[in-house]
Design an enzyme around this catalytic site. Sequence first.
Site, PDB file in Angstrom:
ATOM      1  N   GLU A 256     -22.781 -33.171   2.609  1.00 34.69           N
ATOM      2  CA  GLU A 256     -21.477 -32.897   3.487  1.00 34.69           C
ATOM      3  C   GLU A 256     -20.796 -31.865   3.312  1.00 34.69           C
ATOM      4  O   GLU A 256     -19.896 -32.106   3.925  1.00 34.69           O
ATOM      5  CB  GLU A 256     -20.250 -33.246   1.073  1.00 34.69           C
ATOM      6  CG  GLU A 256     -20.843 -34.270   0.946  1.00 34.69           C
ATOM      7  CD  GLU A 256     -18.775 -34.583  -0.392  1.00 34.69           C
ATOM      8  OE1 GLU A 256     -18.862 -33.156  -0.439  1.00 34.69           O
ATOM      9  OE2 GLU A 256     -18.920 -35.392  -0.955  1.00 34.69           O
ATOM     10  N   HIS A 277     -47.858 -39.722  -3.474  1.00 34.15           N
ATOM     11  CA  HIS A 277     -48.494 -41.569  -3.195  1.00 34.15           C
ATOM     12  C   HIS A 277     -46.919 -42.440  -3.181  1.00 34.15           C
ATOM     13  O   HIS A 277     -47.682 -44.173  -3.223  1.00 34.15           O
ATOM     14  CB  HIS A 277     -48.334 -41.818  -4.619  1.00 34.15           C
ATOM     15  CG  HIS A 277     -49.859 -40.395  -5.111  1.00 34.15           C
ATOM     16  ND1 HIS A 277     -51.220 -41.325  -5.099  1.00 34.15           N
ATOM     17  CD2 HIS A 277     -49.849 -39.511  -4.922  1.00 34.15           C
ATOM     18  CE1 HIS A 277     -51.723 -39.975  -5.315  1.00 34.15           C
ATOM     19  NE2 HIS A 277     -51.438 -39.047  -5.241  1.00 34.15           N
ATOM     20  N   LYS A 391     -12.680 -44.843  -0.075  1.00 31.43           N
ATOM     21  CA  LYS A 391     -12.276 -44.931  -0.756  1.00 31.43           C
ATOM     22  C   LYS A 391     -11.205 -45.854  -0.661  1.00 31.43           C
ATOM     23  O   LYS A 391     -10.331 -46.654  -1.583  1.00 31.43           O
ATOM     24  CB  LYS A 391     -11.454 -43.409  -1.273  1.00 31.43           C
ATOM     25  CG  LYS A 391     -12.352 -43.202  -1.757  1.00 31.43           C
ATOM     26  CD  LYS A 391     -11.661 -41.315  -2.295  1.00 31.43           C
ATOM     27  CE  LYS A 391     -13.081 -40.380  -3.100  1.00 31.43           C
ATOM     28  NZ  LYS A 391     -12.682 -38.776  -2.680  1.00 31.43           N
TER      29      LYS A 391
END
Length: 416
Positions: A256, A277, A391
């Site tokens: 951010e 792995h 948003k």
Amino acid sequence: MKSLKEGTGKGSDFLGWLNLPVEITSEQLADIEKTAAELRARTQVMVVIGIGGSYLGARAVIEALADSFHNYENTGMKVIFAGHNIGEDYYHELIHYLQNKEFGICVISKSGTTTEPAIAFRLLKELLEAKVGKEEAGKRIVAITDASKGALRTLADQEGYKTFVIPDNVGGRFSVLTPVGLLPIAVAGIDIEQLVAGAKKMEEVCATESLAENPAALYAATRNELYRSGKKIEILVNFQPKLHYFMEWWKQLYGESEGKDGKGIYPSSVDFSTDLHSMGQWIQQGERTIFETVVSVETPNHELHVPSDEENLDGLNFLAGKRVDEVNKMAELGTQLAHVDGGVPNMRVSVPVLNEYYLGQLIYFFEKACGISGYLLEVNPFNQPGVEAYKKNMYALLNKPGYEKESEAIQARLKK
Ligand code: PA5
């Protein structure tokens, strides 16, 4: 470093985190500890509601220091998290789990208007009030929010909840050393004074303007140099699964803060040896745009030896009697050598043990380096304008009042 110190860089009204460890008073810590003790006396489970910077710091510290299988149940307390997703099944299962538990709620939102924690709080407040009544529920709920603004502040004042304030000049992802992180951590029974003491030590160490003596500046300068040479992805690595959420906290902090204006190192993380792995192949031989930073713990808190086996069918008797951590350390060194051979630059940040004091040091180190690094990249490390895009669309799609125009535009776009 100079711009941070003198407050002359971008976003300089959000530099309150820089001096939090030194400035936090013993009275403030005592108030947090007292509230945590009161909550522990009334409850057996604490649900911490928050998203992004309003939960990742607390989760990072609690998961690093709590028992991997019992959390803090052995101290009579379990801390769990909500409000960081909108998963209906998650909430169904959480409500089911809490039904027969004595629980409390620590609701955290700086803006006080974030949808995810607000939905979680509605659901759990309703459950708690139905279970224990409004009066007792009011004693088990603590709100951490802005001093005067936002829906959570209004609600908390109206209901008379105990509250703590997130300072105006501290952004969410830099707020772990405010009540945002410290209260949940204290509820879990973790020593917040030691955490702050570690951060304070690192604040002092990182105050120097000498690049060679300032670990945060060295890390910031090195990763920016690597970025300029084409290494676009940083992988934060641990060899201790208890650090998984520390890596999540770090990813938010750097993602951010730096990912804007078309720039920024992409922060990612792996838990080794587990992910050797799964992601090990890519890291060893995939596109050479990555570098690694390993967070290493020198000595584990517990000692365990590999047992000997008479039949030795797995051929591992050559390890018998060695500490499990010795095997882990050789995996760490072996991986470092292999990755360097494979063209992956490798940095190492090491702490003697995983405890409150050294986690406090790591937190401040990475925060300070993030501020410096953002300025080297010439972005504002303290805003997050990009987070608003989803948003806006979500509110328009849900017909939130005030979003009529956006809603029309989206519907027209979806019809195409
Ligand atoms: O770092 C940030 O500012 C964000 O990640 C916020 O912490 C996150 O969006 C939650 O916001 P709020 O605390 O206002 O609910």
